[in-house]
Design an enzyme around this catalytic site. Structure first.
Site, PDB file in Angstrom:
ATOM      1  N   GLU A   1     -25.714 -22.992   9.506  1.00 16.06           N
ATOM      2  CA  GLU A   1     -26.869 -22.047   9.066  1.00 16.06           C
ATOM      3  C   GLU A   1     -28.216 -22.812  10.005  1.00 16.06           C
ATOM      4  OE1 GLU A   1     -27.492 -22.445   4.876  1.00 16.06           O
ATOM      5  OE2 GLU A   1     -25.624 -21.140   4.455  1.00 16.06           O
TER       6      GLU A   1
ATOM      7  N   GLU B   1     -18.637 -20.960   3.749  1.00 15.65           N
ATOM      8  CA  GLU B   1     -19.110 -21.352   2.590  1.00 15.65           C
ATOM      9  C   GLU B   1     -19.162 -19.918   1.840  1.00 15.65           C
ATOM     10  OE1 GLU B   1     -22.972 -23.187   2.253  1.00 15.65           O
ATOM     11  OE2 GLU B   1     -22.421 -24.350   4.249  1.00 15.65           O
TER      12      GLU B   1
END
Ligand code: GAL
Length: 912
Positions: free
Chosen positions: A511, A604
């Site tokens: 991210e 995730e």
């Protein structure tokens, strides 16, 4: 007798000149073999008090902090770095050369400046009197003993776990280097030190390594005095506001002294891959890099034999194959790399879970210098083929393996970051019991021993290195170091871990803010992926995307598309519609259509939140909702309801994720956020100490969520799990929903022998819910069916008052080595021995015999009792005691647990 099946296929030679500075003043005459000595014991430790200034021997200055908020939503957009010019002398120019070996372009390598900074500082001197310092063994995490830092202005807030990780500390140790080591190369290997480690030996600055999660090595040879007094001093500087979770503090992994002859296999100097794998044969390819640290050219011969490992992972007697010997010569101060291949007959394949006992091999490399053995080096590896198929997912050894993974942080709960093999093994054992077959090492290289465990246990691994690149998530995180060190860190990371068969994919980012910066960000991704490919062309690479969409620059670079939350959609259901932040519709199909040649997986998912055994009413009718005050959350107590429907703002319940995955069978699988709770990041209650997103709590107790994953991941295991508990004296007559997780396809629920109806799971449904049950004390019973036949039965009873303490242990025998652990659960039960799920009695612990209480916990994220406390309140009727063997003394350890008004519990553990 096994037959030698090998013959040489290929041999290549590459010579390069010393990357590590000047050759050492030694000759090739000494040919002593390699020793790798663990030097964890008997260090002296000093940390500057919190209110005093530390010395000025800093790696680099850091920008001042204007915003210390640490309760940001995890998917907030990372911001641009703030750079500042150093206003004081810093040691960075002397530290950078430590990484030279990992910089490919010789013109980019660093030259050590003149001078020897810090050499006049007392703590580095051989004669400094450190007798007043604290004795400690490594691995050591100075912060874990606490106390927890409470209040809104705490220097370390909830994000980093409210433990005193911040500050500067020193470690000192005398090294044992006998006169007979004259002529040998001696190096220090540190598996991990948090962070900005700087090393002095005999008063000289030898080097250091800023990134706390990587392993590194320093050549001590030029500074040591064989037969003399050798003093090591290591300075650690660990800033607050440097992470989004608990990093630990200090030298928290193993430390080694490696002694070799001057001509030796380089650090992580072997690389083994396999190709053309069939039942009959496999080609084993090896690359071996050898360093010649001496002043003379060396003529060497390299031999490597391959041995299979037995059931106990011990080397078998006869080699299964041998590479033909290779002779070469290496100039003084240079390195050379050879490549060779051999065919191994009847290869035994490494297989992932649920297969038991993955097969491993050991390659034993021997160097001969002028005809005499000069070094031996062992490499463990496995033979397996990995294919990422964009339509089917992951194929291992020709078989489709759906990824049933979890993300794991590096901390070990109440033991902190200090690595302990048994504690890590226990985490994996419980995940295996749940049916999990894969781990993502979010978001940093793990302890090397973790990958030994995943190799042996059959877990698949995404090995990940960075959470930030140039843009920052917290003011003093790795972005400050990235521009100077990304290449060294990335190469070191891959070189260390590339022989592990469990590693299936490299991830160079999570991210990162560079998802938002178009071509500039993608250029960094490209550079990192090239570095990884150069170090290991045999595996694919990835980085995890929570923002970048098909058509943007970043996904173009990735070999495998790793989505965080985007596959099932972010803030994408009615219950999330009022929230600000990234909002994304379910994107599996869009990515698949845009990149038909790339595999998609969810690195995730979920980020579901709950506090074990805590249920908050009313219960949402949705299948997924953000945890907020009154809907799943209780800010005052800092608890989130364990109905397992509530999530972080960008998350989704397990049910919502499963449905998205099942609708898109091309997706290779998921890595749930997260397997275990971890210290720090206590979303949504930042006054707490530890996370809510684990399937298993910080103490290692299963939340209800464990059973929804187990029912999906182990469909063959007959199981039924009912929630909530059934002790609700204040709810008589009130609606108290009952949910059932089962590997069956339908179930009938009974309350006090009265049927509340039989329900069947619909398509894309993963739980059975009876949302209108009115509470009455007694017994809930669920009978599950599969294909119409009775499959499993479970019950939950209203209990009586607490009466007894009952102890349960994970093992009755441990090793007398000062490291082995036993995990003992103390349950508060009623007189019939049933755990009382709403009891929170205070329990006192004491121990006799050769053991110590290493830590206690109860899994309550809001419990600010220090982890070393010998008394603790139960939470949900449970508490954990972690006992460690004390030194090498054998005998029986007796743990006693006492609580006022309850019958005590005693348990005996044999320490052998
Ligand atoms: C993700 C992030 C993880 C963790 C998680 C918490 O966005 O990648 O590191 O912060 O959220 O739910």
């Amino acid at each position: 007798m096994k037959k030698f099946a090998g013959f040489i296929l290929l041999c290549l030679l590459v010579i390069s000149c010393s990357t590590s500075g000047q050759p050492n003043a030694t000759s090739v005459s000494d040919s002593s073999l390699r020793e790798r000595i663990c030097i964890n014991d008997d260090w002296l430790f000093y940390k500057y008090p919190a209110d005093s200034l530390a010395d000025k021997l800093i790696y680099d200055s850091r920008p001042s902090i204007s915003d210390r908020r640490d309760d940001r939503v995890a998917d907030s957009r990372p911001t641009e770095a703030i750079r500042n010019e150093s206003l004081q002398d810093v040691l960075k120019p002397w530290i950078l050369p430590t990484g030279n070996r990992f910089i490919k372009d010789p013109s980019q390598r660093h030259i050590r400046p003149q001078g020897d900074p810090g050499s006049d500082f007392p703590f580095v001197s051989n004669s400094f009197d450190d007798s007043g310092w604290e004795m400690t063994d490594l691995p050591h995490d100075w912060a874990i003993k606490g106390p927890f830092l409470e209040g809104p202005d705490a220097i370390v807030g909830g994000g980093m776990g409210r433990l005193p990780i911040n500050g500067v500390a020193w470690y000192r140790k005398k090294l044992d280097i006998p006169a007979s080591d004259k002529g040998r190369s001696v190096s220090l290997e540190v598996d991990g030190a948090m962070s900005y480690a700087i090393v002095w030996i005999n008063g000289h600055l030898a080097g250091g390594w800023p990134y706390g999660y990587n392993s590194w090595r320093l050549d001590l040879t030029p500074y040591i005095i064989p037969g003399g007094d050798n003093q090591l001093a290591i300075r650690i500087d660990n800033p607050a506001n440097s992470a989004r979770w608990y990093p630990g503090a200090g030298i928290y992994r193993n430390v080694w002294l490696v002694k070799t002859g001057p001509v030796h296999v380089a650090q992580w100097g072997t690389f083994i891959t396999s190709s053309d794998i069939s039942k009959e044969a496999a080609t084993i390819n090896i690359e071996i890099t050898t360093d010649n640290d001496s002043r003379n050219d060396a003529a060497i011969e390299i031999r490597t034999e391959i041995f299979s490992l037995d059931r106990d992972f011990k080397r078998t007697n006869d080699p299964d194959a041998s590479f033909s010997p290779i002779t070469t010569s290496i100039e003084a101060g240079c390195s050379s790399t050879i490549s060779a291949s051999v065919i191994l007959k009847n290869p035994q394949l490494w297989r992932p879970l649920p297969a038991e006992h993955p097969e491993l091999y050991e390659a034993v490399t021997t160097l001969f210098c002028d005809g005499k053995p000069a070094d031996t080096y062992s490499t463990l590896f496995g033979i397996r083929s990995i294919v990422f198929d964009p339509d089917k997912g992951l194929i291992v050894n020709g078989e489709h393996i759906p990824i049933k993974g979890v993300n794991q942080h590096h901390d070990l709960g109440a033991l902190g970051a200090a690595f302990n093999l048994r504690a890590a093994e226990r985490q994996l054992e419980m995940l295996k019991e749940m049916g999990c077959n894969a781990i993502r090492t979010s978001h940093n290289p793990p302890a090397p021993e973790l990958l030994d465990l995943t190799d042996r246990m059959g877990f698949l691994v995404i090995d990940e290195i960075f959470d930030v690149w140039e843009r920052r998530k917290t003011p003093h995180d790795f972005h400050l170091v990235f521009p100077d060190w990304y290449e060294q860190d990335t190469r070191a990371f891959v070189r260390r871990d590339r022989n592990h068969p469990s590693v299936i994919l490299w991830s160079y980012g999570n991210e990162v803010g560079e998802q938002y910066t178009g071509e500039d960000g993608a250029a960094i991704a490209k550079r990192l992926s090239e570095i990884v490919r150069e170090e290991d062309p045999s595996r694919l690479t990835t980085a995890s995307l929570n923002y970048a969409k098909p058509g943007m620059e970043m996904p173009e670079v990735l070999d495998v598309i790793s989505l965080n939350y985007q596959g099932e959609g972010i803030r994408d259901a009615e219950a999330y519609s009022h929230l600000k932040g990234i909002r994304t519709s379910p994107l599996y199909k869009n990515f698949h259509d845009s990149y038909p040649e790339k595999v998609i997986l969810s690195s995730e998912t979920a980020s579901a939140l709950s506090t074990r055994g805590t249920y908050i009413f009313p219960v949402t009718k949705e299948i997924s909702a953000p945890a907020e005050e009154k809907t799943g959350g209780d800010q005052k107590r800092m608890y989130v309801s364990a109905y397992e429907l509530y999530t972080s703002q960008f998350g989704a319940s397990p049910d919502k994720v499963f449905a998205a995955q099942d609708r898109h069978p091309f997706v290779a699988g998921e890595f749930v956020w997260s397997g275990w709770d971890y210290i720090g990041e206590p979303t949504p209650y930042y006054s707490a100490r530890s996370s809510y997103c684990g399937i298993i709590d910080l103490a290692g107790f299963r939340k209800d969520r464990f059973y929804i994953y187990q029912s999906r991941w182990r469909p063959e295991l007959p199981a039924v799990h009912i929630l909530p508990h059934w002790n609700w004296p204040d709810r008589i007559g009130q609606v108290t929903p009952v949910h059932v997780f089962t590997s069956g396809d339908e179930a009938e629920l009974f309350l006090n022998y009265k049927s509340l109806g039989r329900k069947k799971k619909g398509q894309f449904e993963y739980r059975l819910r009876w949302d209108d049950v009115k509470y009455e004390p007694g017994e809930l019973r669920a009978i599950a069916y599969k294909d119409g036949k009775k499959w499993a039965e479970g019950r939950v009873n209203t209990t009586d008052r607490p009466a007894l303490l009952k102890a349960e242990t994970d093992r009755y025998n441990i090793k007398a080595d000062g490291k082995d652990l036993v995990f003992i659960t103390i349950n508060i039960t009623d007189k019939k021995g049933r755990r009382v799920p709403d009891s929170d009695n205070l329990i006192r612990f004491s121990v006799e015999g050769p053991g110590v209480i290493a830590a206690t916990d109860n899994g309550d994220p809001s419990d600010m009792t220090e982890f070393q406390s010998l008394q603790r309140k139960a939470f949900g009727g449970m508490a954990l005691v972690i006992l460690r063997s004390e030194g090498r003394e054998k005998g029986t350890i007796i743990l006693k647990a006492e609580s006022e008004g309850l019958k005590e519990a005693l348990i005996r553990i044999s320490c052998e």
